[in-house]
Design an enzyme around this catalytic site. Structure first.
Site, mmCIF file in Angstrom:
data_model
loop_
_atom_site.group_PDB
_atom_site.id
_atom_site.type_symbol
_atom_site.label_atom_id
_atom_site.label_comp_id
_atom_site.label_asym_id
_atom_site.label_seq_id
_atom_site.Cartn_x
_atom_site.Cartn_y
_atom_site.Cartn_z
ATOM 1 C CB ALA A 56 -10.518 2.490 -2.970
ATOM 2 C CD GLU A 89 -8.441 9.370 -4.963
ATOM 3 O OE1 GLU A 89 -7.608 10.312 -4.964
ATOM 4 O OE2 GLU A 89 -8.964 8.936 -3.937
ATOM 5 N N GLY A 122 -8.683 6.867 -0.700
ATOM 6 C CA GLY A 122 -9.690 6.541 0.304
ATOM 7 C C GLY A 122 -9.137 6.548 1.723
ATOM 8 C CD GLU A 148 -11.709 9.986 -0.891
ATOM 9 O OE1 GLU A 148 -11.377 8.814 -1.177
ATOM 10 O OE2 GLU A 148 -12.515 10.645 -1.560
HETATM 11 N N1 COA Z 1 -5.115 -1.175 -3.687
HETATM 12 C C1 COA Z 1 -4.754 -2.458 -3.780
HETATM 13 N N2 COA Z 1 -3.515 -2.894 -3.430
HETATM 14 C C2 COA Z 1 -2.650 -1.987 -2.963
HETATM 15 C C3 COA Z 1 -2.970 -0.630 -2.838
HETATM 16 C C4 COA Z 1 -4.275 -0.234 -3.225
HETATM 17 N N3 COA Z 1 -4.700 1.030 -3.097
HETATM 18 N N4 COA Z 1 -1.890 0.042 -2.365
HETATM 19 C C5 COA Z 1 -0.937 -0.880 -2.179
HETATM 20 N N5 COA Z 1 -1.381 -2.102 -2.541
HETATM 21 C C6 COA Z 1 -0.664 -3.380 -2.509
HETATM 22 C C7 COA Z 1 0.324 -3.511 -3.655
HETATM 23 O O1 COA Z 1 -0.323 -3.933 -4.820
HETATM 24 C C8 COA Z 1 1.274 -4.522 -3.072
HETATM 25 O O2 COA Z 1 0.667 -5.801 -3.175
HETATM 26 P P1 COA Z 1 1.522 -7.085 -3.696
HETATM 27 O O3 COA Z 1 2.658 -7.212 -2.686
HETATM 28 O O4 COA Z 1 0.555 -8.208 -3.635
HETATM 29 O O5 COA Z 1 2.025 -6.725 -5.048
HETATM 30 C C9 COA Z 1 1.328 -4.174 -1.606
HETATM 31 O O6 COA Z 1 0.136 -3.445 -1.341
HETATM 32 C C10 COA Z 1 2.521 -3.311 -1.234
HETATM 33 O O7 COA Z 1 2.494 -2.142 -2.047
HETATM 34 P P2 COA Z 1 3.736 -1.664 -2.945
HETATM 35 O O8 COA Z 1 3.185 -0.835 -4.048
HETATM 36 O O9 COA Z 1 4.570 -2.825 -3.320
HETATM 37 O O10 COA Z 1 4.522 -0.775 -1.884
HETATM 38 P P3 COA Z 1 5.518 0.438 -2.222
HETATM 39 O O11 COA Z 1 6.201 0.747 -0.936
HETATM 40 O O12 COA Z 1 6.345 0.127 -3.415
HETATM 41 O O13 COA Z 1 4.557 1.662 -2.618
HETATM 42 C C11 COA Z 1 2.620 3.104 -2.382
HETATM 43 C C12 COA Z 1 3.673 2.218 -1.660
HETATM 44 C C13 COA Z 1 1.611 3.515 -1.331
HETATM 45 C C14 COA Z 1 3.311 4.345 -2.969
HETATM 46 C C15 COA Z 1 1.964 2.294 -3.515
HETATM 47 O O14 COA Z 1 1.515 1.061 -2.961
HETATM 48 C C16 COA Z 1 0.763 2.960 -4.145
HETATM 49 O O15 COA Z 1 0.938 3.886 -4.921
HETATM 50 N N6 COA Z 1 -0.456 2.479 -3.828
HETATM 51 C C17 COA Z 1 -1.664 2.970 -4.449
HETATM 52 C C18 COA Z 1 -2.039 4.335 -3.904
HETATM 53 C C19 COA Z 1 -3.278 4.855 -4.618
HETATM 54 O O16 COA Z 1 -3.268 5.180 -5.782
HETATM 55 N N7 COA Z 1 -4.366 4.949 -3.842
HETATM 56 C C20 COA Z 1 -5.610 5.520 -4.352
HETATM 57 C C21 COA Z 1 -6.514 4.470 -4.821
HETATM 58 S S1 COA Z 1 -7.989 5.177 -5.498
#
Ligand code: COA
Length: 260
Positions: free
Chosen positions: A66, A135, A112, A115
Site C-alpha cells: 500500500a 507491515e 498489499g 495480498e
Molecule cells: N509506498 C509508497 N512509496 C513506496 C513504497 C510504498 N509501499 N515502496 C516503495 N516506495 C517508493 C519509495 O519511497 C521510493 O520513492 P522516491 O524515489 O520518491 O523516494 C521509490 O518507491 C523507490 O523505492 P526505494 O525504497 O528507493 O527502493 P529500494 O530498492 O531502496 O527498496 C523496497 C525497495 C521494496 C525494499 C523498499 O521500497 C520498501 O521497503 N518499500 C516498502 C515496503 C513495505 O513496507 N510495504 C508494506 C506497506 S504496508
C-alpha cells in the site's frame, strides 16, 4: 476506458492488467485501488475476455505494498475504512470473480502487493521476486486480507512467522511453502502465466466460474462448501456447455465451449 495508474493490454482472450506506478514500485494508492476495481469489473463483464493476468510494470516490483505516503492522513476510523473498501472492491472482488486471474509476480510483492497476488486464483513468480508482509515494521498488521489468505495458503505456523518477523522470502521458498504455484526464470514469467491461462480457457467457462465459487465457499464463515459444491454441480446440468462437453467426449472430438 483509460487509466492513470494501470496499463491494459489484450492478447487474444487474455487481458493483461499492469500496475503502472514504476517510480513508486507500483505501490497501491487510493487512485490505483479505485482503478483496479474498474478494470477488473470491465474485464469480468467483457465477453471477449476469458481470463486476466495481473502484473507490475518494470523489472523491479509487482507491487511494493500500500502507498505508505497516504497513511499519514489516516486515523482509526479512516484506516478501518481503507481496509474495508480495498478488501471489498479489489481483493475479495478478484477472488470471487467469475473469470480466472493469474498473478505474474515480477519483483517485490510486499504487504498489499503480496495480498493482491494472494487474492488471485493462481500465482507464478519470477525466481528473482521477493515476497513478504512487512507491515509490523511500520506498526501495522496486514489489512487487505493477508492474515487470512496467507494462513489458508501456507498454514498458521508459517503465516505467523512471516507476519511477525516481517522477513522477505525468495520465490523458491514461496514455492516450497505453497504460496506460489510456480517459480520460473524472469524471461519465462509471462509465457508460463499465459500457458496456464490458455489451458484454462480451453475448458468450460461456466464450470470454471462454478469451481471458483465452490472452492472459495470453503473459506467463508457460515457457508457450507460441500453444499455450495452440490448446488453448483446441479447448475452445470442446465448449461449448453455440459451438453457440448458430453457430446464431444462421446464423438471423440474436442469440445467447443461457448460459456452458455
Ligand atoms: N509506498 C509508497 N512509496 C513506496 C513504497 C510504498 N509501499 N515502496 C516503495 N516506495 C517508493 C519509495 O519511497 C521510493 O520513492 P522516491 O524515489 O520518491 O523516494 C521509490 O518507491 C523507490 O523505492 P526505494 O525504497 O528507493 O527502493 P529500494 O530498492 O531502496 O527498496 C523496497 C525497495 C521494496 C525494499 C523498499 O521500497 C520498501 O521497503 N518499500 C516498502 C515496503 C513495505 O513496507 N510495504 C508494506 C506497506 S504496508
Amino acid at each position: 476506458m483509460s487509466f492513470q495508474n494501470l496499463l491494459i493490454e489484450h492478447k487474444e482472450r487474455i487481458q493483461y492488467i499492469i500496475i503502472n506506478r514504476e517510480s513508486k514500485l507500483n505501490a497501491l494508492n487510493k487512485a490505483t485501488i479505485a482503478e483496479l476495481h474498474t478494470a477488473f469489473n470491465e474485464a469480468f463483464n467483457n465477453p471477449a475476455v476469458g481470463g486476466i493476468i495481473l502484473t507490475g510494470a518494470g523489472p523491479k516490483a509487482f507491487v511494493a505494498g500500500a502507498d505508505i505516503a497516504e497513511f499519514t492522513e489516516l486515523n482509526g476510523e479512516s484506516g478501518r475504512e481503507l481496509a474495508r473498501l480495498g478488501q471489498s472492491t479489489v481483493f475479495d472482488f478478484i477472488e470471487n470473480g467469475s473469470k480466472p486471474v493469474i498473478a505474474a509476480i515480477n519483483g517485490f510483492a510486499l504487504g498489499g502487493g503480496l495480498e493482491l497476488a494472494m487474492a488471485c486464483h493462481i500465482r507464478v513468480a519470477a525466481e528473482t521476486a521477493k515476497m513478504g508482509l512487512p507491515e509490523v515494521t511500520l506498526g501495522l498488521l496486514p489489512g487487505y486480507g493477508g492474515t487470512q489468505r496467507l494462513t489458508q495458503l501456507v498454514g498458521k505456523g508459517k503465516a505467523l512467522e512471516m507476519i511477525m518477523t516481517a522477513d522477505m522470502i525468495t520465490a523458491a521458498e514461496a514455492y516450497q511453502y505453497g504460496l506460489v504455484n510456480y517459480a520460473v526464470s524472469p524471461a519465462d514469467l509471462l509465457s508460463k502465466a499465459e500457458e496456464i491461462l490458455n489451458k484454462i480457457l480451453l475448458r468450460a467457462p461456466l464450470a470454471i466460474a462454478a469451481a471458483i465459487t465452490a472452492v472459495n465457499a470453503g473459506t467463508k464463515d457460515g457457508v457450507n462448501g460441500f453444499e455450495t459444491e452440490i448446488e453448483e454441480f446441479g447448475k452445470c446440468f442446465k448449461t449448453k456447455d455440459l451438453q457440448e462437453g458430453i457430446a464431444a467426449f462421446l464423438q471423440k472430438r474436442k469440445p467447443e465451449f461457448k460459456g452458455e
